[in-house]
Design a protein around this motif. Structure first.
Motif, short mmCIF file in Angstrom:
data_model
loop_
_atom_site.label_atom_id
_atom_site.label_comp_id
_atom_site.label_asym_id
_atom_site.label_seq_id
_atom_site.Cartn_x
_atom_site.Cartn_y
_atom_site.Cartn_z
N PHE A 217 -94.39 51.77 -23.55
CA PHE A 217 -94.07 51.07 -22.30
C PHE A 217 -95.27 50.99 -21.38
O PHE A 217 -95.55 49.96 -20.77
CB PHE A 217 -92.92 51.78 -21.58
N GLY A 218 -96.00 52.13 -21.25
CA GLY A 218 -97.06 52.17 -20.26
C GLY A 218 -98.44 51.82 -20.78
O GLY A 218 -99.31 51.41 -20.02
N ARG A 219 -98.66 52.02 -22.11
CA ARG A 219 -99.97 51.77 -22.73
C ARG A 219 -101.09 52.56 -22.06
O ARG A 219 -102.21 52.08 -21.95
CB ARG A 219 -100.30 50.27 -22.68
N ARG A 220 -100.77 53.77 -21.58
CA ARG A 220 -101.81 54.61 -21.03
C ARG A 220 -102.49 55.36 -22.18
O ARG A 220 -101.83 55.95 -23.03
CB ARG A 220 -101.23 55.62 -20.03
N SER A 221 -103.82 55.34 -22.19
CA SER A 221 -104.54 55.92 -23.32
C SER A 221 -104.27 57.41 -23.46
O SER A 221 -104.27 57.95 -24.56
CB SER A 221 -106.05 55.68 -23.14
N TRP A 225 -103.44 59.57 -26.96
CA TRP A 225 -104.12 60.76 -27.48
C TRP A 225 -103.18 61.95 -27.56
O TRP A 225 -103.32 62.79 -28.46
CB TRP A 225 -105.32 61.09 -26.59
N TYR A 226 -102.23 62.04 -26.63
CA TYR A 226 -101.24 63.12 -26.69
C TYR A 226 -100.38 62.99 -27.96
O TYR A 226 -100.09 63.99 -28.63
CB TYR A 226 -100.36 63.08 -25.44
N ALA A 227 -100.00 61.76 -28.29
CA ALA A 227 -99.22 61.53 -29.51
C ALA A 227 -100.04 61.93 -30.74
O ALA A 227 -99.52 62.56 -31.68
CB ALA A 227 -98.78 60.07 -29.60
N LEU A 228 -101.34 61.58 -30.75
CA LEU A 228 -102.20 61.97 -31.88
C LEU A 228 -102.35 63.49 -31.94
O LEU A 228 -102.37 64.08 -33.03
CB LEU A 228 -103.56 61.31 -31.73
N TYR A 229 -102.45 64.13 -30.78
CA TYR A 229 -102.54 65.59 -30.73
C TYR A 229 -101.28 66.22 -31.32
O TYR A 229 -101.34 67.16 -32.13
CB TYR A 229 -102.75 66.02 -29.29
N LEU A 230 -100.13 65.71 -30.94
CA LEU A 230 -98.86 66.20 -31.49
C LEU A 230 -98.83 66.02 -33.01
O LEU A 230 -98.45 66.94 -33.75
CB LEU A 230 -97.70 65.45 -30.85
N SER A 270 -108.41 65.54 -30.95
CA SER A 270 -107.38 64.83 -30.17
C SER A 270 -107.05 65.60 -28.90
O SER A 270 -106.76 65.00 -27.86
CB SER A 270 -106.13 64.62 -31.02
N GLY A 271 -107.07 66.96 -28.97
CA GLY A 271 -106.83 67.75 -27.77
C GLY A 271 -107.89 67.50 -26.71
O GLY A 271 -107.59 67.36 -25.52
N GLY A 272 -109.17 67.45 -27.14
CA GLY A 272 -110.24 67.17 -26.19
C GLY A 272 -110.12 65.79 -25.57
O GLY A 272 -110.31 65.60 -24.36
N LEU A 273 -109.79 64.78 -26.38
CA LEU A 273 -109.62 63.42 -25.86
C LEU A 273 -108.40 63.32 -24.95
O LEU A 273 -108.43 62.63 -23.92
CB LEU A 273 -109.47 62.45 -27.04
N PHE A 274 -107.33 64.03 -25.31
CA PHE A 274 -106.12 64.04 -24.49
C PHE A 274 -106.42 64.60 -23.09
O PHE A 274 -106.07 63.99 -22.07
CB PHE A 274 -105.07 64.88 -25.22
N VAL A 275 -107.10 65.75 -23.04
CA VAL A 275 -107.44 66.34 -21.75
C VAL A 275 -108.40 65.42 -20.98
O VAL A 275 -108.27 65.26 -19.76
CB VAL A 275 -108.06 67.73 -21.96
N ARG A 276 -109.32 64.82 -21.69
CA ARG A 276 -110.32 63.97 -21.02
C ARG A 276 -109.66 62.81 -20.26
O ARG A 276 -109.98 62.55 -19.10
CB ARG A 276 -111.30 63.42 -22.06
N TYR A 277 -108.74 62.13 -20.91
CA TYR A 277 -108.18 60.93 -20.30
C TYR A 277 -107.00 61.23 -19.37
O TYR A 277 -106.79 60.49 -18.41
CB TYR A 277 -107.77 59.93 -21.39
N LEU A 278 -106.23 62.29 -19.65
CA LEU A 278 -105.12 62.61 -18.76
C LEU A 278 -105.61 63.22 -17.45
O LEU A 278 -105.03 62.99 -16.40
CB LEU A 278 -104.14 63.55 -19.46
N LEU A 279 -106.67 64.02 -17.52
CA LEU A 279 -107.20 64.67 -16.32
C LEU A 279 -108.42 63.96 -15.77
O LEU A 279 -109.03 64.45 -14.80
CB LEU A 279 -107.53 66.14 -16.62
#
Length: 633
Positions: A217-221, A225-230, A270-279
């Motif tokens: 729905f949101g297409r937020r990157s 990355w969170y989905a890839l981390y999971l 994926s964890g590093g990318l997830f933190v990078r873009y969410l924070l």
């Protein structure tokens, strides 16, 4: 002691020397005989364990002949020596067991990520048992015992002392503990573990699906990355629990040998990318951004190496960077949390739970906690709780963003209202016109949607009879064919044609002809009521009915009832009463494929043609009819 001396005398020189060696080992205090007295419990062989750091290329006889003592000989390992051993250096293990009876036992290394592990036992006469093999380098079908863990079968003779030898040949790290359990006890434990591990995977898959929905729905990157981390953690846990090599890729040793390092690298990447873009770490400061880029770069390279050249990298060599990455991510999120970031606070709590769970599992591996306790699944629990915390944080973040948007909208409305009050009356009138135009557009939109629904209905419905049209029937009929193929159930088709319909039109006019079509359609509608059944106008004066699950007798009976009811209709004309009649062709089969099912229409058509030739106003089955050319009146 007297009984022992008697055994020495009775067993012969070779037997005596072997028992004497075991006695000296016991008196030396460095190794013990593991007595398997209670079938209901699990035994840890570490009190009786000796190790030999030697190449895996040795034979079992050569390894057993190595002397005791020193780092290069057989010796009792210290408490930390076997915690994380580099399998590439070669390792041998042995311990002595004595069974109370002839009970079967299974030896289970709790760490299932090993390339190759071989086992043989030696009895008091020095005879070796057949070789048992297990490990990721073998397809699941070639392992000694099936299951998610590497398992070996032991069958000690009641009262006899036997030595168990294990040979490790692996690029992966060897992690104790080992366990000895009976098959019945293992199956009980396996059932409990299955519930626990299944609950973990169910939790993570649920969170993954919700995350993918939000990302869609949101297409937020960050959500991607969170989905890839999971997904990476699910793969990593599938490897470390053994379910991956057992159920997902059981006959793919090439991938099984790579999977552990691949999913480990993918988790950190994926964890590093997830933190990078969410924070938004790229806005968090120079050193934070640099450290995050360095972490992502390292794990990118590690992922490529493990995929293409897995022999160049081992788990042992990645441990340092893994610890540094965990501390780096935790330090970054803690720093941002102290600076007021609510999302970073949730991240810090999640990483802390993961590190706590991993530490508890490490204590179980080291032997400070029971290996068969829930503590051995500490990392799994840490992951599950961590992802729950991350999901709560993401939910709160979305809620805060939504409230911020609502507040911004409210402030904008207030500012607009204040500005509107300062404007002239003409501007107020303009706003009213805009509002009226908006209402008109909404009404037009609603009307357009209603018209679209009506058009969709009309595109599927015959306007004269109210039944489905030919396009609608063909779509539904193909669905019913596929359903009948899957369920292996019969499917019947009735092809209905009004007798002498052209004469009715020519004699009484199209108005009466239309009324005749509507009356016949109403009869068909009343007789087609079950789920899946469909009646449609097939063209002109011809109708078609699909009857899923109806055999030949049921289809013929229904066709006859329809024919009789139509024959009982009376239409008033200027020349008197008109009694219409119909001819019905029936075809029934259990379709084997789509083409076979579609052939029912041709069979029903042939049957209808036979009914016409037989005098009309009758029902005819397709069974036994010859191939006929189409054509009827």
């Amino acid at each position: 002691m007297k009984g022992f001396l008697a055994t020495l005398c009775a067993g012969g020189r070779k037997h005596a020397l072997y028992l004497l060696a075991l006695l000296l080992i016991a008196l030396d205090g460095q190794a013990q005989v593991l007595r398997l007295d209670d079938p209901g419990r699990s035994y840890d062989p570490r009190p009786a364990l000796e190790i030999l750091k030697a190449p895996a290329s040795l034979t079992f006889a050569e390894a057993a002949a190595r002397p005791r003592g020193g780092e290069d000989g057989w010796h009792v390992p210290d408490e930390l020596e076997m915690l994380l051993h580099d399998g590439r250096q070669g390792l041998w293990l042995r311990f002595a067991i004595q069974g109370r009876d002839d009970q079967a036992w299974w030896l289970i290394p709790s760490w299932p990520v090993l390339d190759r592990l071989d086992l043989r036992t030696r009895d008091a006469d020095g005879h070796w048992s057949p070789l048992q093999q297990s490990g990721l380098a073998l397809p699941a079908s070639q392992r000694t015992l099936p299951g998610r863990q590497l398992m070996f079968a032991l069958a000690p003779t009641a009262g006899a002392v036997e030595e168990v030898y294990l040979r490790l040949d692996s690029r992966e790290t060897f992690v104790l503990p080992l366990r000895l359990v009976t098959p019945a006890a293992y199956l009980r434990e396996a059932q409990q573990d299955a519930w626990l591990i299944g609950g973990f995977f169910g939790c993570l898959v649920t969170i993954l699906l919700l995350t993918l929905t939000l990302w869609g729905f949101g297409r937020r990157s960050g959500f991607g990355w969170y989905a890839l981390y999971l997904l990476s953690v699910i793969g990593y846990q599938a490897v470390t629990t053994g379910y991956g090599a057992w159920q997902l890729w059981p006959e793919s040793p090439a991938f099984a040998l790579r999977a552990h390092l691949v999913f480990t690298a993918l988790c950190f990447l994926s964890g590093g990318l997830f933190v990078r873009y969410l924070l938004s770490l790229y806005h968090g400061g120079r050193w934070i951004d640099f450290g995050n880029r360095l972490l992502i770069g390292y794990w990118n390279v590690a992922l490529v190496i493990t995929l293409i050249w897995p022999h160049l990298l081992s788990f042992q060599e990645m441990l340092g960077m893994m610890a540094l990455s965990c501390l780096g991510l935790l330090g970054t999120t803690t720093y941002l949390a102290l600076r007021g970031s609510r999302m970073a606070l949730w991240f810090s709590a999640a990483w802390a739970l993961l590190l706590l769970g991993s530490s508890i599992q490490l204590l179980a591996i080291a032997g400070w906690l029971p290996a068969d306790s829930p503590a051995f699944h500490g990392q799994m629990a840490g992951f599950a709780l961590g992802f729950v915390m991350l999901s709560l944080g993401l939910t709160e973040g979305l809620s805060l963003q939504r409230r911020a948007r609502i507040e911004a909208q409210r402030q904008a409305l207030e500012a607009s209202s204040a500005l509107a009050r300062e404007r002239e009356a003409s501007f107020v009138e303009l706003e009213l016109r805009v509002a009226l135009r908006t209402v008109e557009l909404q009404q037009a939109k609603a009307s357009l949607e209603r018209l679209n629904r009506e058009l969709l209905h009309q595109s599927q419905t015959d306007s004269l009879t109210g039944l489905g049209n030919r396009r609608h029937f063909e779509r539904v009929f193909q669905q019913e064919i596929r359903r009948a193929i899957r369920a292996e159930l019969p499917l019947a088709v009735l092809l209905v044609d009004i007798d002498h319909f052209k004469a009715v039109n020519d004699t009484h006019g199209h108005t009466l002809g239309d009324e005749c079509l509507r009356c016949v359609a109403e009869v068909l509608r009343r007789h087609v009521q079950r789920a899946g059944e469909v009646a449609a106008r097939y063209g002109g004066e011809e109708f078609v009915i699909a009857l899923p699950g109806s055999d030949q007798q049921a289809a013929r009976t229904l066709a006859e009832r329809i024919r009789q009811e139509v024959a009982g209709l009376e239409l008033q004309t200027e020349q008197g009463r008109l009694r219409p009649s119909i001819s019905v062709g029936v075809a029934v089969t259990v379709p084997s494929n789509l083409e076979h099912g579609l052939g029912l229409l041709e069979d029903a058509d042939r049957a209808l043609y036979a009914a016409k030739r037989g005098g009309r106003n009758r029902v005819c089955l397709s069974d036994g009819l010859p191939e006929l050319g189409s054509g009827r009146g």
